[in-house]
Write a protein that holds these residues in place. Structure first.
Motif, PDB file in Angstrom:
ATOM      1  N   MET A  23       0.865  -1.181   0.000  1.00  0.00           N
ATOM      2  CA  MET A  23       0.000   0.000   0.000  1.00  0.00           C
ATOM      3  C   MET A  23       0.904   1.234   0.000  1.00  0.00           C
ATOM      4  O   MET A  23       1.760   1.371   0.875  1.00  0.00           O
ATOM      5  CB  MET A  23      -0.906   0.054   1.232  1.00  0.00           C
ATOM      6  CG  MET A  23      -1.640   1.396   1.384  1.00  0.00           C
ATOM      7  SD  MET A  23      -2.278   1.685   3.039  1.00  0.00           S
ATOM      8  CE  MET A  23      -3.838   0.830   2.914  1.00  0.00           C
ATOM      9  N   ALA A  24       0.714   2.106  -0.962  1.00  0.00           N
ATOM     10  CA  ALA A  24       1.418   3.382  -0.972  1.00  0.00           C
ATOM     11  C   ALA A  24       0.592   4.361  -0.152  1.00  0.00           C
ATOM     12  O   ALA A  24      -0.544   4.690  -0.506  1.00  0.00           O
ATOM     13  CB  ALA A  24       1.587   3.896  -2.393  1.00  0.00           C
ATOM     14  N   THR A  25       1.143   4.805   0.971  1.00  0.00           N
ATOM     15  CA  THR A  25       0.376   5.619   1.904  1.00  0.00           C
ATOM     16  C   THR A  25       0.910   7.052   1.959  1.00  0.00           C
ATOM     17  O   THR A  25       1.916   7.373   1.331  1.00  0.00           O
ATOM     18  CB  THR A  25       0.395   4.957   3.302  1.00  0.00           C
ATOM     19  OG1 THR A  25      -0.539   5.611   4.144  1.00  0.00           O
ATOM     20  CG2 THR A  25       1.777   4.997   3.918  1.00  0.00           C
ATOM     21  N   ALA A  26       0.218   7.888   2.703  1.00  0.00           N
ATOM     22  CA  ALA A  26       0.577   9.308   2.854  1.00  0.00           C
ATOM     23  C   ALA A  26       0.574  10.022   1.498  1.00  0.00           C
ATOM     24  O   ALA A  26       1.479  10.796   1.180  1.00  0.00           O
ATOM     25  CB  ALA A  26       1.928   9.460   3.547  1.00  0.00           C
ATOM     26  N   ILE A  27      -0.473   9.794   0.728  1.00  0.00           N
ATOM     27  CA  ILE A  27      -0.598  10.403  -0.601  1.00  0.00           C
ATOM     28  C   ILE A  27      -1.479  11.653  -0.533  1.00  0.00           C
ATOM     29  O   ILE A  27      -2.562  11.634   0.050  1.00  0.00           O
ATOM     30  CB  ILE A  27      -1.162   9.378  -1.603  1.00  0.00           C
ATOM     31  CG1 ILE A  27      -0.068   8.359  -1.931  1.00  0.00           C
ATOM     32  CG2 ILE A  27      -1.699  10.048  -2.857  1.00  0.00           C
ATOM     33  CD1 ILE A  27      -0.484   7.277  -2.878  1.00  0.00           C
ATOM     34  N   TYR A  28      -0.989  12.727  -1.164  1.00  0.00           N
ATOM     35  CA  TYR A  28      -1.687  14.013  -1.132  1.00  0.00           C
ATOM     36  C   TYR A  28      -2.038  14.541  -2.524  1.00  0.00           C
ATOM     37  O   TYR A  28      -2.826  15.474  -2.634  1.00  0.00           O
ATOM     38  CB  TYR A  28      -0.828  15.055  -0.408  1.00  0.00           C
ATOM     39  CG  TYR A  28      -0.759  14.844   1.082  1.00  0.00           C
ATOM     40  CD1 TYR A  28      -1.555  15.574   1.960  1.00  0.00           C
ATOM     41  CD2 TYR A  28       0.104  13.896   1.627  1.00  0.00           C
ATOM     42  CE1 TYR A  28      -1.500  15.374   3.331  1.00  0.00           C
ATOM     43  CE2 TYR A  28       0.173  13.679   2.996  1.00  0.00           C
ATOM     44  CZ  TYR A  28      -0.633  14.423   3.842  1.00  0.00           C
ATOM     45  OH  TYR A  28      -0.577  14.194   5.201  1.00  0.00           O
ATOM     46  N   THR A  29      -1.445  13.974  -3.573  1.00  0.00           N
ATOM     47  CA  THR A  29      -1.694  14.483  -4.926  1.00  0.00           C
ATOM     48  C   THR A  29      -1.962  13.337  -5.905  1.00  0.00           C
ATOM     49  O   THR A  29      -1.508  12.205  -5.683  1.00  0.00           O
ATOM     50  CB  THR A  29      -0.491  15.285  -5.464  1.00  0.00           C
ATOM     51  OG1 THR A  29       0.587  14.374  -5.753  1.00  0.00           O
ATOM     52  CG2 THR A  29      -0.024  16.328  -4.454  1.00  0.00           C
ATOM     53  N   PRO A  30      -2.661  13.624  -7.004  1.00  0.00           N
ATOM     54  CA  PRO A  30      -2.904  12.604  -8.024  1.00  0.00           C
ATOM     55  C   PRO A  30      -1.612  12.041  -8.628  1.00  0.00           C
ATOM     56  O   PRO A  30      -1.554  10.847  -8.945  1.00  0.00           O
ATOM     57  CB  PRO A  30      -3.736  13.345  -9.074  1.00  0.00           C
ATOM     58  CG  PRO A  30      -4.455  14.394  -8.293  1.00  0.00           C
ATOM     59  CD  PRO A  30      -3.456  14.848  -7.262  1.00  0.00           C
ATOM     60  N   LEU A  31      -0.590  12.870  -8.775  1.00  0.00           N
ATOM     61  CA  LEU A  31       0.648  12.373  -9.375  1.00  0.00           C
ATOM     62  C   LEU A  31       1.410  11.440  -8.436  1.00  0.00           C
ATOM     63  O   LEU A  31       2.084  10.515  -8.887  1.00  0.00           O
ATOM     64  CB  LEU A  31       1.537  13.543  -9.810  1.00  0.00           C
ATOM     65  CG  LEU A  31       1.049  14.268 -11.069  1.00  0.00           C
ATOM     66  CD1 LEU A  31       1.999  15.405 -11.435  1.00  0.00           C
ATOM     67  CD2 LEU A  31       0.902  13.300 -12.243  1.00  0.00           C
ATOM     68  N   GLN A  32       1.308  11.671  -7.130  1.00  0.00           N
ATOM     69  CA  GLN A  32       1.856  10.690  -6.197  1.00  0.00           C
ATOM     70  C   GLN A  32       1.130   9.353  -6.374  1.00  0.00           C
ATOM     71  O   GLN A  32       1.753   8.289  -6.375  1.00  0.00           O
ATOM     72  CB  GLN A  32       1.678  11.175  -4.756  1.00  0.00           C
ATOM     73  CG  GLN A  32       2.664  12.246  -4.315  1.00  0.00           C
ATOM     74  CD  GLN A  32       2.405  12.674  -2.880  1.00  0.00           C
ATOM     75  OE1 GLN A  32       1.259  12.955  -2.499  1.00  0.00           O
ATOM     76  NE2 GLN A  32       3.456  12.734  -2.085  1.00  0.00           N
ATOM     77  N   GLY A  33      -0.189   9.443  -6.530  1.00  0.00           N
ATOM     78  CA  GLY A  33      -0.974   8.225  -6.745  1.00  0.00           C
ATOM     79  C   GLY A  33      -0.598   7.537  -8.040  1.00  0.00           C
ATOM     80  O   GLY A  33      -0.507   6.301  -8.099  1.00  0.00           O
ATOM     81  N   TYR A  34      -0.357   8.332  -9.092  1.00  0.00           N
ATOM     82  CA  TYR A  34       0.052   7.768 -10.383  1.00  0.00           C
ATOM     83  C   TYR A  34       1.367   7.008 -10.274  1.00  0.00           C
ATOM     84  O   TYR A  34       1.492   5.860 -10.729  1.00  0.00           O
ATOM     85  CB  TYR A  34       0.172   8.891 -11.409  1.00  0.00           C
ATOM     86  CG  TYR A  34       1.029   8.555 -12.603  1.00  0.00           C
ATOM     87  CD1 TYR A  34       0.604   7.623 -13.543  1.00  0.00           C
ATOM     88  CD2 TYR A  34       2.274   9.158 -12.772  1.00  0.00           C
ATOM     89  CE1 TYR A  34       1.403   7.297 -14.635  1.00  0.00           C
ATOM     90  CE2 TYR A  34       3.073   8.852 -13.853  1.00  0.00           C
ATOM     91  CZ  TYR A  34       2.642   7.911 -14.785  1.00  0.00           C
ATOM     92  OH  TYR A  34       3.423   7.597 -15.843  1.00  0.00           O
ATOM     93  N   LEU A  35       2.360   7.630  -9.644  1.00  0.00           N
ATOM     94  CA  LEU A  35       3.669   6.980  -9.508  1.00  0.00           C
ATOM     95  C   LEU A  35       3.571   5.702  -8.682  1.00  0.00           C
ATOM     96  O   LEU A  35       4.204   4.687  -9.004  1.00  0.00           O
ATOM     97  CB  LEU A  35       4.681   7.934  -8.872  1.00  0.00           C
ATOM     98  CG  LEU A  35       5.243   9.029  -9.775  1.00  0.00           C
ATOM     99  CD1 LEU A  35       6.144   9.964  -8.970  1.00  0.00           C
ATOM    100  CD2 LEU A  35       6.041   8.406 -10.931  1.00  0.00           C
ATOM    101  N   ALA A  36       2.772   5.748  -7.623  1.00  0.00           N
ATOM    102  CA  ALA A  36       2.614   4.563  -6.774  1.00  0.00           C
ATOM    103  C   ALA A  36       1.964   3.422  -7.547  1.00  0.00           C
ATOM    104  O   ALA A  36       2.398   2.260  -7.464  1.00  0.00           O
ATOM    105  CB  ALA A  36       1.795   4.914  -5.548  1.00  0.00           C
ATOM    106  N   ALA A  37       0.921   3.748  -8.304  1.00  0.00           N
ATOM    107  CA  ALA A  37       0.236   2.718  -9.084  1.00  0.00           C
ATOM    108  C   ALA A  37       1.154   2.145 -10.155  1.00  0.00           C
ATOM    109  O   ALA A  37       1.203   0.926 -10.367  1.00  0.00           O
ATOM    110  CB  ALA A  37      -1.028   3.303  -9.719  1.00  0.00           C
ATOM    111  N   LYS A  38       1.890   3.007 -10.829  1.00  0.00           N
ATOM    112  CA  LYS A  38       2.805   2.552 -11.878  1.00  0.00           C
ATOM    113  C   LYS A  38       3.950   1.716 -11.303  1.00  0.00           C
ATOM    114  O   LYS A  38       4.465   0.812 -11.962  1.00  0.00           O
ATOM    115  CB  LYS A  38       3.358   3.741 -12.659  1.00  0.00           C
ATOM    116  CG  LYS A  38       4.151   3.334 -13.905  1.00  0.00           C
ATOM    117  CD  LYS A  38       4.433   4.524 -14.781  1.00  0.00           C
ATOM    118  CE  LYS A  38       5.293   4.118 -15.983  1.00  0.00           C
ATOM    119  NZ  LYS A  38       4.617   3.115 -16.835  1.00  0.00           N
ATOM    120  N   ALA A  39       4.333   2.006 -10.061  1.00  0.00           N
ATOM    121  CA  ALA A  39       5.392   1.237  -9.396  1.00  0.00           C
ATOM    122  C   ALA A  39       4.910  -0.143  -8.960  1.00  0.00           C
ATOM    123  O   ALA A  39       5.713  -0.992  -8.591  1.00  0.00           O
ATOM    124  CB  ALA A  39       5.918   2.009  -8.189  1.00  0.00           C
ATOM    125  N   GLY A  40       3.591  -0.342  -8.982  1.00  0.00           N
ATOM    126  CA  GLY A  40       3.056  -1.656  -8.670  1.00  0.00           C
ATOM    127  C   GLY A  40       2.335  -1.769  -7.344  1.00  0.00           C
ATOM    128  O   GLY A  40       2.052  -2.885  -6.882  1.00  0.00           O
TER     129      GLY A  40
END
Length: 229
Positions: A108-125
Motif C-alpha cells: 500500500m502506498a500511503t501518505a498520498i496528497y496528490t494525483p501524481l503521487q498516486g500515479y507513480l505509486a500505481a505505476k510502481a506496482g
C-alpha cells in the motif's frame, strides 16, 4: 468496495468484525504505539481476531528503500496470511514498492496528497494507493477531487491498483469518497460506528416493537405465532 478498520485496538476490532462486513485492518506506527504492547505480539493478536481471510496492513518505519524492503521481509516472516506492507509515497518509498512488487509482495502506498503521487505509486506496482482525505482538507486541498482523479488515472490507464482512501474525521468525508468511486475506505472505529446512527431509525424500531407488543403481548415473532386472535 472494501471496508477496513483503521485501528490497532483489539476491543474495537473484535466488536466491529463481529457486527460489520469488515474486509481487514490497517495499522501504522502512531496507531500501534497507543496500545503500549509488543509490536509483533499485538499484530499476532490482531491476526487472531480477524482470522486468516481478512487483510492486515502493516507499515514499515525505515526511510531508505533497502531498509524498507528489509523491514517488509521481516514482517512477512513473522505475520502470516493476507498481509499488505504499507510504504509512504516518498522517493525511497516508491523505489521500495517497485522492488517489493517485483518480488510479489502486496503493498500500500500511503501518505498520498496528490494525483501524481498516486500515479507513480500505481505505476510502481502498489496494490493499494491511499490518499489522506482529512489531512488534504486541512491543507486547504480538495480531497474529494484528489481521490476522484487518482481513481480516474488508475482506471483509464489500467493499473492493477485500488484507491483505499484514509484519514477521515467525519461520516460526510467517507460518504463523499464513496460516491466518486473510491475502491475502499479505511475508517477509525468511532467514525465507522456512526454509519448506522440515525435517530429516525431507532424511533422506527421502537414503534414497530410497541405496536406489535400491543397486538400480541409478545416482542418475538416466534412467540406471537403461538397466539390465536
Amino acid at each position: 468496495m472494501q471496508l477496513i478498520i483503521d485501528s490497532a485496538n483489539l476491543n474495537d476490532i473484535r466488536e466491529l468484525v463481529e457486527y460489520y462486513p469488515i474486509d481487514g485492518v490497517t495499522t501504522n506506527p502512531s496507531i500501534i504505539v497507543k496500545e503500549k504492547k509488543n509490536f509483533l505480539l499485538l499484530l499476532e493478536e490482531i491476526r487472531e481476531v480477524i482470522g486468516c481471510n481478512r487483510e492486515l496492513f502493516i507499515q514499515t518505519l525505515a526511510v531508505n528503500a533497502e531498509e524498507i524492503v528489509k523491514e517488509a521481509n521481516y514482517i512477512r516472516e513473522n505475520i502470516l496470511d493476507k498481509l499488505v506492507i504499507k510504504v509512504p509515497a516518498t522517493k525511497e518509498g516508491i523505489k521500495a514498492i517497485k522492488a517489493l512488487s517485483e518480488s510479489g509482495v502486496r503493498t500500500m502506498a500511503t501518505a498520498i496528497y496528490t494525483p501524481l503521487q498516486g500515479y507513480l505509486a500505481a505505476k510502481a506496482g502498489a496494490t493499494y494507493v491511499t490518499p489522506y482525505v482529512n489531512r488534504i482538507e486541512n491543507l486547504d486541498g480538495n480531497a474529494v477531487n484528489v481521490v476522484k482523479e487518482i481513481v480516474e488515472i488508475i482506471e483509464k490507464h489500467h493499473f492493477n491498483s485500488k484507491v483505499l482512501a484514509a484519514s477521515f474525521k467525519s461520516v460526510q468525508q467517507v460518504h463523499d469518497v464513496c460516491l466518486i468511486g473510491a475502491h475502499g475506505v479505511t475508517v477509525p472505529p468511532d467514525i465507522l460506528r456512526l454509519f448506522l446512527s440515525h435517530r429516525a431509525t431507532e424511533a422506527n424500531v421502537k414503534v414497530f416493537i410497541e405496536e406489535w407488543q400491543t397486538a400480541y403481548g409478545e416482542k418475538s415473532i416466534i412467540d406471537a405465532n403461538k397466539i390465536k386472535i
